[in-house]
Scaffold this active site. Structure first.
Site, PDB file in Angstrom:
ATOM      1  N   CYS A 252      38.925  48.117  39.016  1.00 51.29           N
ATOM      2  CA  CYS A 252      38.687  46.656  38.569  1.00 51.29           C
ATOM      3  C   CYS A 252      37.019  46.835  39.354  1.00 51.29           C
ATOM      4  CB  CYS A 252      39.397  45.764  38.861  1.00 51.29           C
ATOM      5  SG  CYS A 252      38.546  44.134  38.065  1.00 51.29           S
ATOM      6  N   GLN A 253      36.644  45.777  40.112  1.00 50.20           N
ATOM      7  CA  GLN A 253      35.408  45.599  40.725  1.00 50.20           C
ATOM      8  C   GLN A 253      35.343  46.880  41.857  1.00 50.20           C
ATOM      9  OE1 GLN A 253      35.141  42.555  43.573  1.00 50.20           O
ATOM     10  NE2 GLN A 253      33.046  42.381  43.205  1.00 50.20           N
TER      11      GLN A 253
END
Lengths: 368, 310
Positions: free
Chosen positions: A160-161
């Site tokens: 994700c991030q």
């Protein structure tokens, strides 16, 4: 009107509904029985703590800790995998419980797995920047592993991030990343179906951070719940009634709830930069991402890349991830399109085999 | 569970009679669950009570009214609209507010906490709020005027935002009708209240997503958040003003110290990285060969590209 069948259905009924009052009473009694049973089950639930695999701290800088998971058998892989998780949730999602663990799946296949835990940012971390997170903490962990394992480059798995961070790092230091794996990672932050992105466009992020300092975790959680407010709240908790008499299912539910609401505050400056450069500037696509004084150009990613995304991801839409293919310099790019959502990619029963097996097989082919 | 069967009529095995309403059952259940010590379990029970009570109860009630009757999609949707209207706008807004949790540090929770102070300031300054600032206290008066104007601005923006959320819930009824129409064919009919509820949730999500992805929502949401940040800044300024009167350190001062430390650490890291002896790197040629070899072993590859700036 004809008589209803055993399930309360009537062949003569017109319209979308086909139930009798008796069937509804039956349904209600069933749910209320579950409620009653739930009081006992909730009192009896055992340990719903997280973490299936033993691990040890091997490196630390500030609140950031690098953990090594203890392999169940001798690690076959010489090059370790470093998992770089997002700042916005806790990394134990990848090792939630014994039957829902990406870590366990990788260890069982002979991989050597490490994870960065960013810790819980507090006010003293307000001025940490993306440079601190990517060059200091992620870079520090990478250098530690290169030295410890005597390798030029490690295998980096960004989530994700954390995947966006890994892309930045790999673009800035391609010589230190042997293989890059991205999971549910946003690359094009402005696809039309990206609700979070839409909301950030009208935000005065300077005013936001100057006012709040760090971004409270509650605010982040609220934003995530607002992505699907009816499904993630009302429907979920009505659905909870179904499992109130099932201790194991309830423990799994509680564990997941714990993870969902166990979110760290976000360091203000890093958040400001992330929103401006990634969401508002869409910097991977348009350029303009700067880490310290260096601009990030995904064209410098020349190592093999495995990009895993989830087809029903409401946080990172598939198109947001798939944009990676057209931006990197690598000639070796592979995609895995997983049938599931942003969280299901870690915890669904199908994921337990499919995801670690894909990663392992892909890495083995590139280690020869 | 002692007492539970009595409350629920036929809900417990061996009991007879009609079940009590869902909302009453949930209230009873939540009361009984109060004694659970575990904080995590308690939180889940609270969220369940807050989120699974009102609307599911209403849907059950409507389903009971429609049981054994022929009703088309339009009729059901119309009846549901009446239910929603009967609940009032506040029930819909409470649902959204309920997402934030009781101990939340979210936007609305902050405003709920700050509002008594703001209202008190407003009462105290009512007489001179609209007057031109002059004299010894003019700066103080100007600050308070700005603060209270920020509150008015925020309330306006919040009201516009809430109107959009309500519009989403109203639009959901139309979508509900469309989705229900797909269940009119034999074999596709809904056979439980729960299935009916799930169709409404689908409809509500579809209507909400359309609005939440719109340019209008982007603007309205941004304006609402920005307005609260301006209000918060004014409140913080007043608190810092009070702190300085009593010689207490302020958040601004603490932030300045934290900034200095972060900058010093960053500078040290950069210097250390610049002076650190670099280990022998893999030669670019060897790296290229290794990667070329890896690329040939993969099933799906991209076309060759060069970096933008290379």
């Amino acid at each position: 009107m004809a008589a209803a069948d055993a399930k309360g259905r009537n062949q003569d009924r017109i319209g979308p509904l086909n139930f009798t009052a008796e069937a509804l009473v039956e349904e209600t009694i069933g749910m209320q029985s579950k409620l009653g049973a739930g009081l006992e089950t909730l009192r009896d639930v055992g340990d719903y703590g997280y973490g299936a695999t033993e691990r040890e701290e091997v490196w630390r800088d500030g609140k950031t800790v690098l953990y090594r998971f203890h392999p169940k058998k001798q690690a076959l892989a010489r090059t370790p995998i470093l998992v770089c998780y997002a700042l916005v949730n806790r990394p134990y999602m990848i090792d939630l419980q014994d039957d829902r663990s990406l870590v366990k799946g990788l260890l069982e296949r002979g991989q050597d797995v490490y994870v960065i835990d960013w810790g819980y940012a507090d006010r003293s971390d307000r001025y940490l920047t993306l440079e601190d997170y990517i060059e200091r903490f992620l870079g520090g962990a990478v250098d530690f592993l290169r030295e410890k394992h005597g390798v030029h480059g490690i295998n980096l798995l960004g989530v994700c991030q954390g995947g966006a961070f890994s892309l930045c790092y790999a673009a800035l230091h391609p010589e230190k990343v042997r293989n890059l794996i991205t999971m549910v990672t946003p690359v094009d932050f402005q696809t039309p179906d990206n609700m979070l992105s839409n909301w950030t466009q009208g935000l005065d992020v300077d005013l936001f951070i100057d006012t709040l300092g760090n971004v409270p975790a509650d605010l982040m959680n609220y934003s995530y719940l607002m992505l699907k407010p009816f499904r993630l709240n009302m429907q979920k908790y009505v659905g909870l009634v179904d499992i109130l008499d099932n201790k194991k299912a309830l423990e799994d539910f509680l564990r997941m709830e714990k993870w969902i609401f166990d979110s760290p505050d976000q360091a203000g400056e890093a958040f400001r930069q992330f929103i401006k450069q990634f969401y508002q500037g869409n910097g991977f696509v348009n350029g303009g991402i700067t880490i310290g004084d260096r601009e990030v150009d995904l064209g410098f990613i020349d190592m093999p890349v495995l990009n895993i995304f989830a087809e029903q991801d409401h946080l990172v839409p598939p198109d947001a991830s798939k944009a990676l293919k057209g931006l990197i310099g690598s000639e070796d790019y592979t995609e895995l399109s997983f049938r599931g959502g942003h969280i299901g990619i870690y915890v669904s029963s199908r994921a337990q085999h499919e995801v670690p097996e894909t990663i392992h097989t892909w890495l083995v082919r590139r280690s020869r | 569970m002692p007492g539970m069967g009595g409350m629920m009529g036929g809900a417990m095995p061996g009991m007879t009679g009609a079940p009590a309403g869902w909302r009453e059952a949930m209230a009873f259940w939540n009361n009984a669950a109060m004694g659970i010590q575990d904080h995590g379990v308690r939180n889940v029970a609270d969220r369940m009570n807050a989120q699974a009570s009102t609307w599911w109860s209403e849907m059950q009630r409507m389903a009971a009214q429609l049981a054994s009757r022929n009703a088309d999609a339009a009729g059901i949707a119309k009846q549901w609209r009446q239910v929603m209207d009967g609940q009032g706008n506040q029930a819909v807004l409470d649902m959204f507010k309920g997402l934030q949790g009781a101990e939340s540090h979210s936007l609305e929770a902050w405003y709920d906490a700050a509002r008594p102070w703001l209202d008190a300031w407003r009462r105290e300054t009512h007489g001179w709020l609209g007057m031109p600032a002059f004299g010894l206290a003019r700066e103080h008066q100007e600050r308070i005027q700005t603060l209270l104007q920020s509150q008015v601005d925020y309330q306006d923006r919040l009201s516009t935002y809430n109107t959009l959320l309500l519009k989403a819930s109203q639009d959901a009824v139309g979508v509900f009708e469309t989705l229900l129409a797909k269940h009119e064919e034999p074999g596709k009919q809904l056979t439980t209240a729960r299935a009916l509820f799930d169709v409404w949730v689908d409809a509500a999500e579809q209507a909400y997503a359309k609005i939440a992805l719109s340019d209008e929502f982007r603007h309205v949401y941004g304006e609402m958040v920005n307005a609260q940040m301006r209000l918060r800044q004014q409140v913080q300024r007043e608190i810092e003003q009070m702190c300085s009167v009593f010689g207490l350190p302020t958040r601004t001062e603490l932030d300045a110290a934290h900034r200095k430390i972060a900058e010093l650490e960053r500078m040290l890291r950069r210097q250390a990285a610049a002076t650190k002896p670099k280990p022998a790197a893999e030669s670019p040629v060897a790296r290229k060969q290794a990667r070329k070899k890896a690329a040939t072993s993969t099933a799906r590859t991209t076309d060759g590209k060069r970096p933008r700036s290379r």
